[in-house]
Enzyme design. Structure first.
Site, mmCIF file in Angstrom:
data_model
loop_
_atom_site.group_PDB
_atom_site.id
_atom_site.type_symbol
_atom_site.label_atom_id
_atom_site.label_comp_id
_atom_site.label_asym_id
_atom_site.label_seq_id
_atom_site.Cartn_x
_atom_site.Cartn_y
_atom_site.Cartn_z
ATOM 1 N N CYS A 1 -5.325 8.108 8.757
ATOM 2 C CA CYS A 1 -5.565 7.606 10.110
ATOM 3 C C CYS A 1 -5.309 8.678 11.150
ATOM 4 O O CYS A 1 -4.360 9.458 11.032
ATOM 5 C CB CYS A 1 -4.648 6.412 10.382
ATOM 6 S SG CYS A 1 -5.053 4.977 9.385
ATOM 7 N N ARG B 1 -8.988 0.516 3.404
ATOM 8 C CA ARG B 1 -8.038 1.463 2.816
ATOM 9 C C ARG B 1 -6.712 0.785 2.504
ATOM 10 O O ARG B 1 -6.012 1.210 1.585
ATOM 11 C CB ARG B 1 -7.792 2.630 3.778
ATOM 12 C CG ARG B 1 -8.957 3.605 3.863
ATOM 13 C CD ARG B 1 -8.569 4.891 4.578
ATOM 14 N NE ARG B 1 -7.149 5.117 4.428
ATOM 15 C CZ ARG B 1 -6.297 5.308 5.423
ATOM 16 N NH1 ARG B 1 -6.716 5.343 6.645
ATOM 17 N NH2 ARG B 1 -5.020 5.489 5.176
ATOM 18 N N LYS C 1 0.830 -1.216 0.000
ATOM 19 C CA LYS C 1 0.000 0.000 0.000
ATOM 20 C C LYS C 1 0.864 1.267 0.000
ATOM 21 O O LYS C 1 0.666 2.159 -0.823
ATOM 22 C CB LYS C 1 -0.883 0.000 1.251
ATOM 23 C CG LYS C 1 -1.532 1.324 1.542
ATOM 24 C CD LYS C 1 -1.971 1.408 2.993
ATOM 25 C CE LYS C 1 -2.261 2.821 3.397
ATOM 26 N NZ LYS C 1 -1.493 3.343 4.496
ATOM 27 N N ASN C 2 1.822 1.327 0.909
ATOM 28 C CA ASN C 2 2.542 2.592 1.062
ATOM 29 C C ASN C 2 3.529 2.861 -0.075
ATOM 30 O O ASN C 2 3.990 3.990 -0.224
ATOM 31 C CB ASN C 2 3.210 2.669 2.441
ATOM 32 C CG ASN C 2 2.167 2.907 3.529
ATOM 33 O OD1 ASN C 2 1.030 3.314 3.248
ATOM 34 N ND2 ASN C 2 2.523 2.636 4.781
ATOM 35 N N ARG D 1 0.042 15.083 12.866
ATOM 36 C CA ARG D 1 0.802 14.582 11.711
ATOM 37 C C ARG D 1 1.283 15.788 10.891
ATOM 38 O O ARG D 1 0.762 16.084 9.822
ATOM 39 C CB ARG D 1 -0.050 13.628 10.871
ATOM 40 C CG ARG D 1 -0.458 12.379 11.642
ATOM 41 C CD ARG D 1 -1.151 11.348 10.790
ATOM 42 N NE ARG D 1 -0.231 10.613 9.944
ATOM 43 C CZ ARG D 1 -0.578 9.538 9.222
ATOM 44 N NH1 ARG D 1 -1.804 9.091 9.250
ATOM 45 N NH2 ARG D 1 0.306 8.917 8.471
ATOM 46 N N ASP E 1 3.575 0.432 12.287
ATOM 47 C CA ASP E 1 2.373 -0.115 11.637
ATOM 48 C C ASP E 1 2.124 -1.583 11.999
ATOM 49 O O ASP E 1 1.123 -2.164 11.568
ATOM 50 C CB ASP E 1 2.474 0.049 10.103
ATOM 51 C CG ASP E 1 2.438 1.515 9.697
ATOM 52 O OD1 ASP E 1 2.047 2.348 10.528
ATOM 53 O OD2 ASP E 1 2.812 1.818 8.547
HETATM 54 N N1 EPU Z 1 6.924 14.248 11.137
HETATM 55 C C1 EPU Z 1 7.188 15.585 11.408
HETATM 56 N N2 EPU Z 1 7.176 16.462 10.350
HETATM 57 C C2 EPU Z 1 6.925 16.073 9.073
HETATM 58 C C3 EPU Z 1 6.660 14.716 8.816
HETATM 59 C C4 EPU Z 1 6.665 13.817 9.873
HETATM 60 O O1 EPU Z 1 7.417 15.967 12.548
HETATM 61 O O2 EPU Z 1 6.933 16.927 8.186
HETATM 62 C C5 EPU Z 1 6.946 13.259 12.247
HETATM 63 C C6 EPU Z 1 5.590 12.599 12.472
HETATM 64 O O3 EPU Z 1 4.784 13.366 13.326
HETATM 65 C C7 EPU Z 1 5.990 11.267 13.054
HETATM 66 C C8 EPU Z 1 7.329 10.956 12.371
HETATM 67 O O4 EPU Z 1 7.795 12.198 11.862
HETATM 68 O O5 EPU Z 1 6.220 11.389 14.433
HETATM 69 C C9 EPU Z 1 7.251 9.961 11.238
HETATM 70 O O6 EPU Z 1 6.225 10.326 10.321
HETATM 71 P P1 EPU Z 1 6.301 9.958 8.777
HETATM 72 O O7 EPU Z 1 6.376 11.220 8.008
HETATM 73 O O8 EPU Z 1 7.373 8.946 8.575
HETATM 74 O O9 EPU Z 1 4.885 9.304 8.540
HETATM 75 P P2 EPU Z 1 3.969 9.431 7.270
HETATM 76 O O10 EPU Z 1 4.784 9.585 6.049
HETATM 77 O O11 EPU Z 1 2.875 10.408 7.508
HETATM 78 C C10 EPU Z 1 3.998 6.884 6.712
HETATM 79 C C11 EPU Z 1 2.965 5.803 6.518
HETATM 80 C C12 EPU Z 1 2.345 5.449 7.846
HETATM 81 C C13 EPU Z 1 3.433 5.004 8.821
HETATM 82 C C14 EPU Z 1 4.539 6.081 8.920
HETATM 83 C C15 EPU Z 1 5.723 5.635 9.758
HETATM 84 C C16 EPU Z 1 2.181 6.273 4.293
HETATM 85 C C17 EPU Z 1 1.106 6.763 3.421
HETATM 86 N N3 EPU Z 1 1.962 6.304 5.602
HETATM 87 O O12 EPU Z 1 3.292 7.995 7.253
HETATM 88 O O13 EPU Z 1 1.502 4.350 7.577
HETATM 89 O O14 EPU Z 1 2.888 4.801 10.098
HETATM 90 O O15 EPU Z 1 5.009 6.404 7.596
HETATM 91 O O16 EPU Z 1 6.280 4.479 9.235
HETATM 92 O O17 EPU Z 1 3.219 5.834 3.813
HETATM 93 C C18 EPU Z 1 -0.301 2.916 7.833
HETATM 94 O O18 EPU Z 1 0.034 2.400 6.747
HETATM 95 O O19 EPU Z 1 -1.153 2.404 8.614
HETATM 96 C C19 EPU Z 1 0.329 4.165 8.236
HETATM 97 C C20 EPU Z 1 -0.173 4.960 9.159
#
Ligand code: EPU
Length: 420
Positions: A117, A399, A22-23, A122, A307
């Site tokens: 989610c 999703r 998915k991701n 975020r 995850d």
């Molecule tokens: N963060 C910041 N600033 C940013 C971006 C992130 O402070 O600009 C922080 C977040 O608050 C968090 C950490 O950095 O504490 C990591 O966040 P990340 O950006 O890695 O998460 P994401 O890209 O929003 C993706 C996956 C999530 C998964 C996370 C961590 C996708 C679409 N989503 O989210 O997947 O939990 O990486 O591995 O790729 C899921 O699939 O169920 C899911 C939630």
């Protein structure tokens, strides 16, 4: 609204085939915007986040066609708009990849603030920082993000936090930028490598994906006219692995990359279950006794994935002894523990830590899925619990998991989708 009805307990047995990640898919589909031409994606998971990603591309003017159940043809040469529909983009998280892709291709992007989610705050400050470093002006207001540039010029970017989304977005925006971009302190998840591999197949010059530093030499254009097969889903594979442990079952998982599963495999062995792998694309997990207690702390790859945290929470809830989970990525990822407690678990969440006092068994109950992985965890809980469990809010599960109830049914679970 559909619900899932699960009758337990069942010891899961048999084979399961893992779908595409998915991701990775939700990043690669918007990344096709950069091609300005046609490509074919294989091993695409049939999940609602993919469907909505395709709808958005169509709204922007692309031609998107399913060639088979998991094969998608995308032609982005006719994309005319750089304004993604706000109502659709705010439905899921990965819509933020439209910003990097549209900015890279059209030097302009307007996208609704991403949904997805509810795991606590975020922020997307690191995404904005990367776009700005490349020369874009970014405005976040009135529920949308706008990024615009006269031209994008490669630069050095140091990420303040390790972020999957910001790493991928920085790559997307710099592939067609002038000169070289170096991104440091990047995420190393398998889907980061997959997005880089996809873009390189289409003519990009990205090096170092999977390490702490990614270097992108900007190219004038991508060529398209190629196919790319999406990597298997690490988290779906892990979900079935832990369902084997929780149910004291015996599951052979096919079409996975066992290397991506090492942090999960290590915990499974620590809990006294058995693992057999060919070191390639198949792994068998079986468990004949109550799993032993253990502790986990979630961390970016190659650490234990956040995850997989709720699914591990189910195993800990019936493990022999007291286990502790420390969640270091998301501030609000223990909502599922209240649902497991309704089923007889003894879990005490406190901030980013939760203590799991293992009980001998769970009992069926109506429960509510708060997010995607929480939903998967509740299915496992329903399978091992005595009696009937009704799981509500399953749109979260749809999703990210393809045909999840069918896959569990093939392993012997008594699980039905019921429309209300
Ligand atoms: N963060 C910041 N600033 C940013 C971006 C992130 O402070 O600009 C922080 C977040 O608050 C968090 C950490 O950095 O504490 C990591 O966040 P990340 O950006 O890695 O998460 P994401 O890209 O929003 C993706 C996956 C999530 C998964 C996370 C961590 C996708 C679409 N989503 O989210 O997947 O939990 O990486 O591995 O790729 C899921 O699939 O169920 C899911 C939630």
């Amino acid at each position: 609204m559909d619900k899932l009805v699960v009758k337990g307990p069942t010891r899961l047995k048999g084979n399961v085939i893992i779908s595409g990640a998915k991701n990775a898919a939700v990043a690669i589909i918007p990344a096709t915007i950069l091609i300005n031409g046609k490509c074919v994606l294989e091993n695409v998971p049939n999940i609602s986040d993919v469907k909505i990603s395709c709808d958005i591309l169509k709204d922007l003017g692309a031609k998107v066609e399913w060639l088979g159940e998991h094969e998608l043809s995308i032609d982005t040469s006719s994309i005319i708009s750089s304004n993604a529909p706000l109502d659709k983009t705010s439905k899921f998280r990965a819509s933020y990849y439209l910003i990097g892709s549209l900015l890279g291709r059209k030097l302009s992007a307007t996208v609704g603030l991403p949904g997805g989610c509810n795991l606590g705050a975020r922020p997307i400050d690191q995404h904005a920082k990367a776009f700005e470093a490349l020369g874009a002006k970014v405005d976040i207001s009135q529920g949308k993000i706008t990024a615009k540039a006269k031209k994008l010029i490669g630069n050095s970017i140091y990420m303040d936090v390790v972020s999957v989304g910001a790493t991928i977005n920085a790559m997307l925006a710099s592939v067609l930028a002038e000169g070289t971009t170096v991104i440091e302190n990047v995420a190393k998840e398998p889907h980061i490598v997959d997005v880089a591999n996809f873009l390189n197949t289409m003519g990009a010059d990205i090096r170092g994906a999977g390490t702490d530093v990614i270097k992108i030499n900007g190219v004038k254009q991508l060529h398209g006219n190629a196919s790319y097969s999406i990597v298997p889903d690490q988290i779906e594979a892990g979900t079935f692995m832990l369902s084997a442990v929780a149910s004291r079952g015996d599951i052979t998982i096919k079409n996975c990359i066992t290397k991506h599963l090492e942090s999960i495999t290590a915990k499974i062995i620590e809990m006294g279950a058995n693992v057999e792998t060919d070191g390639g694309d198949t792994i068998r997990i079986w468990c004949n006794k109550r799993p032993l207690k253990a502790n986990i702390k979630t961390a970016p790859y190659p650490g234990f994935p956040t995850d997989m945290q709720p699914q591990m929470g189910v195993v800990f809830s019936i493990a022999d002894g007291t286990s502790i989970i420390n969640e270091s990525i998301w501030e609000s990822r223990f909502q599922y523990t209240a649902e497991l407690n309704k089923m007889g678990a003894k879990i005490t969440p406190q901030g980013k830590t939760a203590v799991f006092e293992g009980v001998k068994s769970l009992s069926g109950s109506p429960v509510y899925s708060s997010d995607l992985r929480a939903g998967a965890a509740l299915i496992i809980a329903g399978i091992i619990a005595n009696g009937e469990t009704e799981i509500y809010n399953i749109h979260h599960i749809d999703r990210g998991y393809e045909n999840i109830e069918e896959k569990f049914r093939k392993l012997g679970a008594k699980i039905q989708r019921v429309s209300e």
